[in-house]
Motif scaffolding. Structure first.
Motif, PDB file in Angstrom:
ATOM      1  N   PRO A 159       0.838  -1.205   0.000  1.00 35.60           N
ATOM      2  CA  PRO A 159       0.000   0.000   0.000  1.00 35.60           C
ATOM      3  C   PRO A 159       0.869   1.251   0.000  1.00 35.60           C
ATOM      4  CG  PRO A 159      -0.067  -1.105   2.132  1.00 35.60           C
ATOM      5  CD  PRO A 159       0.701  -1.994   1.226  1.00 35.60           C
ATOM      6  N   MET A 160       0.602   2.131  -0.941  1.00 32.75           N
ATOM      7  CA  MET A 160       1.412   3.351  -1.064  1.00 32.75           C
ATOM      8  C   MET A 160       0.842   4.464  -0.196  1.00 32.75           C
ATOM      9  SD  MET A 160       4.005   3.226  -3.061  1.00 32.75           S
ATOM     10  CE  MET A 160       4.357   1.553  -2.605  1.00 32.75           C
ATOM     11  N   PRO A 161       1.705   5.208   0.458  1.00 28.31           N
ATOM     12  CA  PRO A 161       1.226   6.415   1.143  1.00 28.31           C
ATOM     13  C   PRO A 161       0.658   7.389   0.112  1.00 28.31           C
ATOM     14  CG  PRO A 161       3.490   5.870   1.768  1.00 28.31           C
ATOM     15  CD  PRO A 161       3.139   4.997   0.617  1.00 28.31           C
ATOM     16  N   LYS A 162      -0.195   8.275   0.574  1.00 29.33           N
ATOM     17  CA  LYS A 162      -0.854   9.243  -0.293  1.00 29.33           C
ATOM     18  C   LYS A 162       0.159   9.996  -1.167  1.00 29.33           C
ATOM     19  CE  LYS A 162      -4.220  13.036   0.249  1.00 29.33           C
ATOM     20  NZ  LYS A 162      -5.342  12.560  -0.574  1.00 29.33           N
ATOM     21  N   GLY A 163      -0.115  10.040  -2.443  1.00 23.88           N
ATOM     22  CA  GLY A 163       0.707  10.849  -3.334  1.00 23.88           C
ATOM     23  C   GLY A 163       1.766  10.072  -4.085  1.00 23.88           C
ATOM     24  N   PHE A 164       2.163   8.932  -3.571  1.00 24.32           N
ATOM     25  CA  PHE A 164       3.181   8.133  -4.253  1.00 24.32           C
ATOM     26  C   PHE A 164       2.535   7.319  -5.363  1.00 24.32           C
ATOM     27  CE2 PHE A 164       5.334   9.008  -0.297  1.00 24.32           C
ATOM     28  CZ  PHE A 164       6.654   9.137  -0.673  1.00 24.32           C
ATOM     29  N   GLU A 165       3.108   7.438  -6.548  1.00 28.68           N
ATOM     30  CA  GLU A 165       2.569   6.709  -7.694  1.00 28.68           C
ATOM     31  C   GLU A 165       3.570   5.615  -8.097  1.00 28.68           C
ATOM     32  OE1 GLU A 165       1.816   7.573 -12.380  1.00 28.68           O
ATOM     33  OE2 GLU A 165       2.010   9.301 -11.039  1.00 28.68           O
ATOM     34  N   ALA A 166       3.250   4.377  -7.787  1.00 32.69           N
ATOM     35  CA  ALA A 166       4.173   3.266  -8.045  1.00 32.69           C
ATOM     36  C   ALA A 166       4.022   2.765  -9.474  1.00 32.69           C
ATOM     37  CB  ALA A 166       3.903   2.134  -7.070  1.00 32.69           C
ATOM     38  N   GLY A 168       8.716   5.004  -9.275  1.00 32.72           N
ATOM     39  CA  GLY A 168       7.538   5.765  -9.648  1.00 32.72           C
ATOM     40  C   GLY A 168       7.770   7.248  -9.443  1.00 32.72           C
ATOM     41  N   VAL A 169       6.722   7.935  -9.058  1.00 35.84           N
ATOM     42  CA  VAL A 169       6.807   9.377  -8.897  1.00 35.84           C
ATOM     43  C   VAL A 169       6.360   9.737  -7.488  1.00 35.84           C
ATOM     44  CG1 VAL A 169       6.058  11.599  -9.814  1.00 35.84           C
ATOM     45  CG2 VAL A 169       6.311   9.656 -11.355  1.00 35.84           C
ATOM     46  N   CYS A 170       7.147  10.551  -6.811  1.00 33.93           N
ATOM     47  CA  CYS A 170       6.838  10.919  -5.432  1.00 33.93           C
ATOM     48  C   CYS A 170       5.784  12.025  -5.406  1.00 33.93           C
ATOM     49  CB  CYS A 170       8.109  11.363  -4.710  1.00 33.93           C
ATOM     50  SG  CYS A 170       8.669  13.022  -5.130  1.00 33.93           S
ATOM     51  N   PRO A 171       5.172  12.265  -4.255  1.00 35.31           N
ATOM     52  CA  PRO A 171       4.092  13.254  -4.174  1.00 35.31           C
ATOM     53  C   PRO A 171       4.485  14.622  -4.730  1.00 35.31           C
ATOM     54  CG  PRO A 171       4.174  11.974  -2.162  1.00 35.31           C
ATOM     55  CD  PRO A 171       5.358  11.564  -2.979  1.00 35.31           C
TER      56      PRO A 171
END
Lengths: 152, 152
Positions: A120-127, B136-139
């Motif tokens: 599960p990714m923390p908010k905002g992280f796009e895996a 990926g891309v960080c917040p």
DNA sequence: TTTCTAATTGGAATTATTCTAGGTTTTGAC
DNA sequence: GTCAAAACCTAGAATAATTCCAATTAGAAA
């Protein structure tokens, strides 16, 4: 006679994937891809270079790097990062992990169960991609007492 | 008065862990460990070197490499392999993943749920350590239109 | 304090990768 | 087919990351 389009390495896959990514099909790229398919032992760029040279003596190391880059870009090859001794390359695009043997340095593909569920990714992280490395001892080295270290 | 044994970096942990591994406690190892604990941004060996020098101008890069090695060996630090631009070091020894932002190059710790279950190993493979990399891309970069690439 | 050995140091060496400049091939418009 | 533009290849130089080496220094056990 036209070249056979579905032979192992010249198949439509390579050509298609390259052009889809805006890249061209070249002899060198074919050769590099062929080398990767022929022996799936996760070679380094330098090993790919040596193997490719056997059939194509004039290919240069820089070109091998470029070709590997192109193959990675178009999604036919994975760039693997063992951490020691340079990156390696893997033409197996199924979802899998890499097992690194600490004794012999070998790299092995390990199946990755489909039901892993992900992290599960923390908010905002796009895996975009997951890479799982497992370090340990492979069957061969585990069976040997010295764990692969040469005696004496 | 004796040195406080539970200060952040000189704590019993470092000394104990080193000696347990047959290693000695040295000023340099303390300093390198202190640097890692101070700013947990997964620095490269070179960055650790630069930071360590501020308090210890005579420390050498070779020593920083040696110290990092020692800290990894005794289980206080993780050696992280981002794949590009040299390895990085992480004093967080809890089980976690590393998220690599493809836009800014940042490295972030991501919790790894305890119930992951692991990957079933084929017969003979002995797994010692898992390392999960997520790209990926960080917040911050996701919020920016250019995804971190400088305009112009 | 002495002694033994591990650790540190600076610099050289090695390894992995990228860059550069010039020549070659491919592609697409005519 | 011919031509120009773009992509590609090549050798070798340059850079980056890491390791090696020989001489000195410094922990720590006796």
């Amino acid at each position: 006679m036209k070249a056979v389009e579905n032979s192992k390495t010249r198949g439509p896959l390579l050509s298609e994937r390259l052009t889809t990514s805006g890249l061209r099909l070249t002899r060198q790229r074919e050769q590099v891809y062929r080398v990767l398919l022929q022996k799936r032992d996760h070679p380094t760029a330098d090993e790919v270079f040596l193997r490719a040279k056997r059939q194509m003596p004039d290919i240069s190391l820089a070109t091998v790097y470029n070709c590997l880059d192109a193959l990675v870009q178009c999604g036919l090859v994975r760039h693997v990062h063992p951490g020691r001794g340079g990156s390696r390359f893997c033409p197996n695009m199924r979802e899998h992990c890499h097992f690194y043997c600490e004794a012999c340095g070998g790299v092995f593909d390990i199946d990755w169960p489909a039901d892993h569920g992900g992290v599960p990714m923390p908010k905002g992280f796009e895996a975009k991609r997951y890479e799982i490395a497992i370090r340990g001892v492979c069957p061969d080295c585990g069976a040997r007492p010295g764990h692969g270290a040469p005696p004496g």
